[in-house]
Design a protein around this motif. Sequence first.
Motif, short mmCIF file in Angstrom:
data_model
loop_
_atom_site.label_atom_id
_atom_site.label_comp_id
_atom_site.label_asym_id
_atom_site.label_seq_id
_atom_site.Cartn_x
_atom_site.Cartn_y
_atom_site.Cartn_z
N VAL A 22 0.99 -1.27 0.01
CA VAL A 22 0.00 -0.02 -0.05
C VAL A 22 0.87 1.35 0.16
N THR A 23 0.63 2.14 -0.98
CA THR A 23 1.61 3.28 -1.20
C THR A 23 0.87 4.39 -1.21
N ASP A 24 0.97 5.41 -0.27
CA ASP A 24 0.21 6.72 -0.01
C ASP A 24 0.98 7.50 -1.05
N VAL A 25 0.15 7.94 -2.25
CA VAL A 25 0.34 8.62 -3.32
C VAL A 25 1.08 10.07 -2.90
N ALA A 26 0.20 10.66 -1.95
CA ALA A 26 0.73 12.01 -1.59
C ALA A 26 2.19 11.98 -0.99
N SER A 27 2.18 11.08 0.26
CA SER A 27 3.34 11.09 1.01
C SER A 27 4.57 10.36 0.55
N GLY A 28 4.09 9.23 -0.15
CA GLY A 28 5.04 8.17 -0.56
C GLY A 28 5.25 7.12 0.43
N LEU A 47 -8.53 -4.00 0.02
CA LEU A 47 -7.68 -5.01 -0.24
C LEU A 47 -8.04 -6.10 -0.59
N GLN A 48 -9.27 -6.65 0.12
CA GLN A 48 -9.68 -7.83 -0.35
C GLN A 48 -10.23 -7.97 -1.81
N ASP A 49 -10.96 -6.68 -2.43
CA ASP A 49 -11.28 -6.63 -3.88
C ASP A 49 -10.02 -6.72 -4.54
N ALA A 50 -8.99 -5.95 -4.31
CA ALA A 50 -7.53 -6.05 -5.04
C ALA A 50 -7.11 -7.38 -5.18
N ARG A 52 -8.94 -10.21 -4.94
CA ARG A 52 -9.87 -11.10 -5.89
C ARG A 52 -9.59 -11.07 -6.88
N ARG A 53 -9.36 -9.55 -7.52
CA ARG A 53 -9.02 -9.40 -8.74
C ARG A 53 -7.71 -9.71 -9.23
N GLY A 54 -6.87 -9.75 -8.27
CA GLY A 54 -5.48 -10.08 -8.62
C GLY A 54 -4.69 -8.93 -9.41
N LYS A 55 -5.26 -7.64 -9.43
CA LYS A 55 -4.69 -6.56 -10.18
C LYS A 55 -4.53 -5.56 -9.21
N SER A 56 -3.35 -4.85 -9.55
CA SER A 56 -2.84 -3.54 -9.09
C SER A 56 -3.81 -2.42 -9.45
N GLY A 57 -3.80 -1.33 -8.72
CA GLY A 57 -4.46 -0.03 -9.06
C GLY A 57 -4.50 0.92 -7.95
N LEU A 58 -5.12 1.98 -8.59
CA LEU A 58 -5.49 3.10 -7.57
C LEU A 58 -6.38 3.25 -7.16
N ILE A 59 -6.79 3.75 -5.87
CA ILE A 59 -7.84 3.67 -5.15
C ILE A 59 -7.81 5.02 -4.41
N GLU A 60 -9.21 5.54 -3.89
CA GLU A 60 -9.29 6.81 -3.16
C GLU A 60 -10.08 6.57 -2.03
N ARG A 61 -9.56 6.85 -0.90
CA ARG A 61 -10.33 6.71 0.67
C ARG A 61 -10.05 7.67 1.44
N GLU A 62 -11.47 8.21 2.01
CA GLU A 62 -11.21 9.36 2.73
C GLU A 62 -10.40 10.57 2.19
N GLY A 63 -10.78 10.89 0.98
CA GLY A 63 -10.07 11.87 0.33
C GLY A 63 -8.59 11.69 -0.09
N GLN A 65 -5.31 9.27 -2.03
CA GLN A 65 -4.94 8.21 -2.92
C GLN A 65 -4.25 7.42 -2.40
N PHE A 66 -4.31 5.99 -2.69
CA PHE A 66 -3.34 5.02 -2.44
C PHE A 66 -3.19 4.17 -3.78
N PHE A 67 -2.01 3.66 -3.99
CA PHE A 67 -1.93 2.68 -5.03
C PHE A 67 -1.53 1.48 -4.28
N LEU A 68 -2.33 0.34 -4.81
CA LEU A 68 -2.22 -0.98 -4.23
C LEU A 68 -1.48 -2.01 -5.06
N THR A 69 -0.35 -2.38 -4.76
CA THR A 69 0.49 -3.25 -5.44
C THR A 69 0.06 -4.70 -5.04
N VAL A 70 -0.44 -5.08 -5.89
CA VAL A 70 -1.07 -6.77 -5.46
C VAL A 70 0.21 -7.68 -5.95
#
Length: 230
Positions: A22-28, A47-50, A52-63, A65-70
């Motif tokens: 899990v990478t916080d896009v703003a702070s790194g 995290l469960q969704d990522a 299940r899909r087996g794919k990395s991607g960008l999500i937004e949570r409580e304003g 952005q996080f990049f999830l590397t699966v």
Amino acid sequence: MHLSLLSDLNAERAARRAAVLVTDVASGEQRLVREAEVDGDPMAGELQDALRRGKSGLIEREGRQFFLTVQAPPVRVVVIGAVHISQALAPMAKGLDLDVTIIDPRTAFATPERFPDVALLAEWPDAALPDIGVDRYTAIVALTHDPKIDDPALIAALRSECFYIGALGSRKTHERRVQRLTEAGFAQADLARIHAPIGLDIGAVSPAEIAVSILAEIVANLRKERRRLA
């Protein structure tokens, strides 16, 4: 990425366990969430969704952005029986990015000439499977039609978390199989995990068609949770 995170990530990969970086896009800032820790994480749903899909991607949570590397282990198909269906199935499975291993103690069948470029073990399943390791990213496919070879593999599969178990044979053959496995101590709920007759019912006749039906059933089980999300 900090070396400690990289080391932890490599350790999970070597152990065939999934993890999400899990990478916080703003702070790194980064943190590693192991598969066993997902349910208790504040971002459990995402995290469960990522995973299940087996794919990395960008999500937004409580304003934020996080990049999830699966990182998920490659799906492995362990085929018991170096038979004609296996010969057709192995190259098809590779085309689906599935790792294939063939196990058969009958050295006349388990030859590199019949199975080029495929991991091939001329051993009994109960000797080979502990070394391979059967986990939740593994499918077990029993095709020899010989209880002396298939049953030990099915027993190992039923004692594991593998996501798919399939066995070749008619309904009558499976009834006898169920009786043997019941006598070995397995409950009805355990035996219900076995797909038999194996494969989706597409009217398959030839070894290649049966291989298609088996792989279709494996993929359907692999993607089952993803379809529920759709």
